[in-house]
Scaffold this motif. Structure first.
Motif, short mmCIF file in Angstrom:
data_model
loop_
_atom_site.label_atom_id
_atom_site.label_comp_id
_atom_site.label_asym_id
_atom_site.label_seq_id
_atom_site.Cartn_x
_atom_site.Cartn_y
_atom_site.Cartn_z
N LEU A 2 -9.50 4.78 38.86
CA LEU A 2 -8.52 3.32 39.71
C LEU A 2 -7.41 3.31 38.69
CD1 LEU A 2 -7.61 1.51 41.94
CD2 LEU A 2 -9.40 0.11 40.46
N VAL A 3 -5.98 3.53 38.84
CA VAL A 3 -4.90 3.53 37.85
C VAL A 3 -4.16 2.00 38.43
CG1 VAL A 3 -2.46 4.31 37.21
CG2 VAL A 3 -4.83 5.69 37.27
N LEU A 4 -3.28 0.93 37.28
CA LEU A 4 -3.01 0.32 38.39
C LEU A 4 -1.94 -0.03 36.84
CD1 LEU A 4 -5.57 -2.93 39.11
CD2 LEU A 4 -4.28 -1.22 40.54
N ARG A 5 -0.93 -1.17 36.88
CA ARG A 5 0.21 -1.21 36.47
C ARG A 5 -0.46 -2.28 36.37
NH1 ARG A 5 4.96 1.95 35.09
NH2 ARG A 5 4.85 3.54 35.78
N LEU A 6 0.30 -3.14 34.82
CA LEU A 6 -0.64 -5.03 34.67
C LEU A 6 0.30 -4.53 32.73
CD1 LEU A 6 -4.29 -4.93 32.62
CD2 LEU A 6 -3.71 -3.07 34.25
N SER A 7 0.08 -6.08 32.49
CA SER A 7 0.74 -6.30 31.48
C SER A 7 -0.44 -6.79 30.36
CB SER A 7 1.64 -7.77 31.84
OG SER A 7 1.80 -8.72 30.42
N ILE A 8 0.21 -6.04 29.63
CA ILE A 8 -1.79 -5.75 29.10
C ILE A 8 -1.68 -5.45 27.48
CG2 ILE A 8 -2.44 -3.36 29.42
CD1 ILE A 8 -5.60 -4.47 29.05
N GLY A 9 -1.87 -5.84 25.79
CA GLY A 9 -1.44 -5.47 25.11
C GLY A 9 -1.20 -6.56 24.26
N ALA A 10 -1.39 -6.60 23.04
CA ALA A 10 -0.91 -7.60 21.65
C ALA A 10 0.24 -7.83 21.54
CB ALA A 10 -2.27 -7.09 20.46
N VAL B 255 -2.62 -10.01 29.93
CA VAL B 255 -4.24 -9.81 29.51
C VAL B 255 -4.04 -9.36 28.13
CG1 VAL B 255 -6.24 -8.44 29.65
CG2 VAL B 255 -4.98 -8.64 31.67
N ALA B 256 -4.70 -9.99 26.96
CA ALA B 256 -4.12 -9.53 25.62
C ALA B 256 -4.59 -8.48 24.55
CB ALA B 256 -4.65 -10.76 24.54
N PHE B 257 -6.17 -7.88 25.55
CA PHE B 257 -6.90 -7.17 24.91
C PHE B 257 -7.93 -6.12 26.02
CE2 PHE B 257 -6.61 -10.48 21.67
CZ PHE B 257 -6.59 -9.91 20.53
N VAL B 258 -7.68 -4.73 25.49
CA VAL B 258 -8.72 -4.11 26.77
C VAL B 258 -9.97 -4.36 26.71
CG1 VAL B 258 -6.81 -2.09 27.38
CG2 VAL B 258 -8.02 -1.40 25.19
N GLU B 259 -10.49 -4.48 25.91
CA GLU B 259 -12.12 -5.12 25.42
C GLU B 259 -12.04 -6.44 26.03
OE1 GLU B 259 -10.51 -2.74 21.35
OE2 GLU B 259 -9.14 -4.60 23.22
N MET B 260 -11.76 -7.74 25.91
CA MET B 260 -11.82 -7.76 26.06
C MET B 260 -12.11 -8.17 28.24
SD MET B 260 -9.52 -12.00 27.12
CE MET B 260 -7.90 -11.45 27.52
N LEU B 261 -10.78 -7.01 28.86
CA LEU B 261 -10.98 -6.60 30.21
C LEU B 261 -11.86 -6.12 29.94
CD1 LEU B 261 -9.74 -7.21 32.98
CD2 LEU B 261 -7.81 -5.08 31.71
N ARG C 51 4.06 -7.25 21.44
CA ARG C 51 4.97 -8.91 22.05
C ARG C 51 5.22 -7.31 22.57
NH1 ARG C 51 6.69 -12.16 24.84
NH2 ARG C 51 8.44 -12.69 24.23
N ALA C 52 6.18 -6.55 22.57
CA ALA C 52 6.57 -5.40 23.88
C ALA C 52 5.78 -5.20 24.54
CB ALA C 52 7.35 -3.27 22.90
N GLU C 53 4.54 -4.78 24.57
CA GLU C 53 3.88 -4.98 25.32
C GLU C 53 3.67 -6.26 25.94
OE1 GLU C 53 -0.07 -1.65 24.06
OE2 GLU C 53 0.52 -3.98 23.33
#
Length: 172
Positions: free
Chosen positions: A67-75, A126-132, A77-79
């Motif tokens: 399942l592919v979604l577009r989201l704002s994710i990453g630590a 979302v800051a981290f893939v791990e958290m999600l 600033r550019a992400e």
């Protein structure tokens, strides 16, 4: 609303769910209520304090793959300024129904997995893939018939291929 809507809507912890046509003969607004349809709808909504005894098996595997979604994710600033593609794959061990499925009471809908992902990924950032991944696993393990979940979250726009995490969590 119809019976298949219940499991995914319960994720939102609503105060009320309304059923009219789904509870009537032939799903017609002018028809009388159907006791059997009402029983199915009622059984899909847990009472406060309902607890399903832990199961020793057998289990089936329920899955949602790629399942592919577009989201704002990453630590970085550019992400935070751009949305990126994220792929989700979830497999869950589900306590097998005692008989061949007859209606929605006998299955765990894959909609629960899809809506959990959409709900948690739908935040502004979302800051981290791990958290999600952890949040998806914890939310799914709150479902009484799910005993093990394997969650993979992959960022697709960082490198050629993907980067991400795969976790496995068990109830208890």
């Amino acid at each position: 609303l119809e019976a298949p809507d219940i499991a995914r809507l319960l994720l939102l912890a609503p105060d009320h769910l309304g059923f009219d046509r789904a509870a009537r003969f032939g799903h017609r607004a002018d028809a009388p209520f159907d006791r059997q349809a009402l029983a199915v709808l009622r059984d899909l909504i847990p009472w406060a304090g309902d607890v399903l005894a832990p199961s020793a098996g057998p289990f089936d595997r329920l899955f949602v793959r790629d399942l592919v979604l577009r989201l704002s994710i990453g630590a970085y600033r550019a992400e935070q300024d751009a949305r990126q593609r994220v792929r989700f794959t979830v497999e869950a061990e589900v306590a097998r129904a005692s008989a061949s499925p007859r209606d929605m009471r006998d299955v765990v809908s894959y909609d629960v997995i899809v809506e959990t992902i959409r709900m948690l990924a739908g935040r502004p950032h979302v800051a981290f893939v791990e958290m999600l991944a952890e949040e998806i696993a914890a939310t799914l393990l709150a479902q009484p018939r799910l005993h093990v979940v394997v969650v993979t979250v992959e960022k697709l726009d960082v490198v050629e291929g993907s980067v991400g995490i795969r976790i496995e969590r068990r109830r208890g």
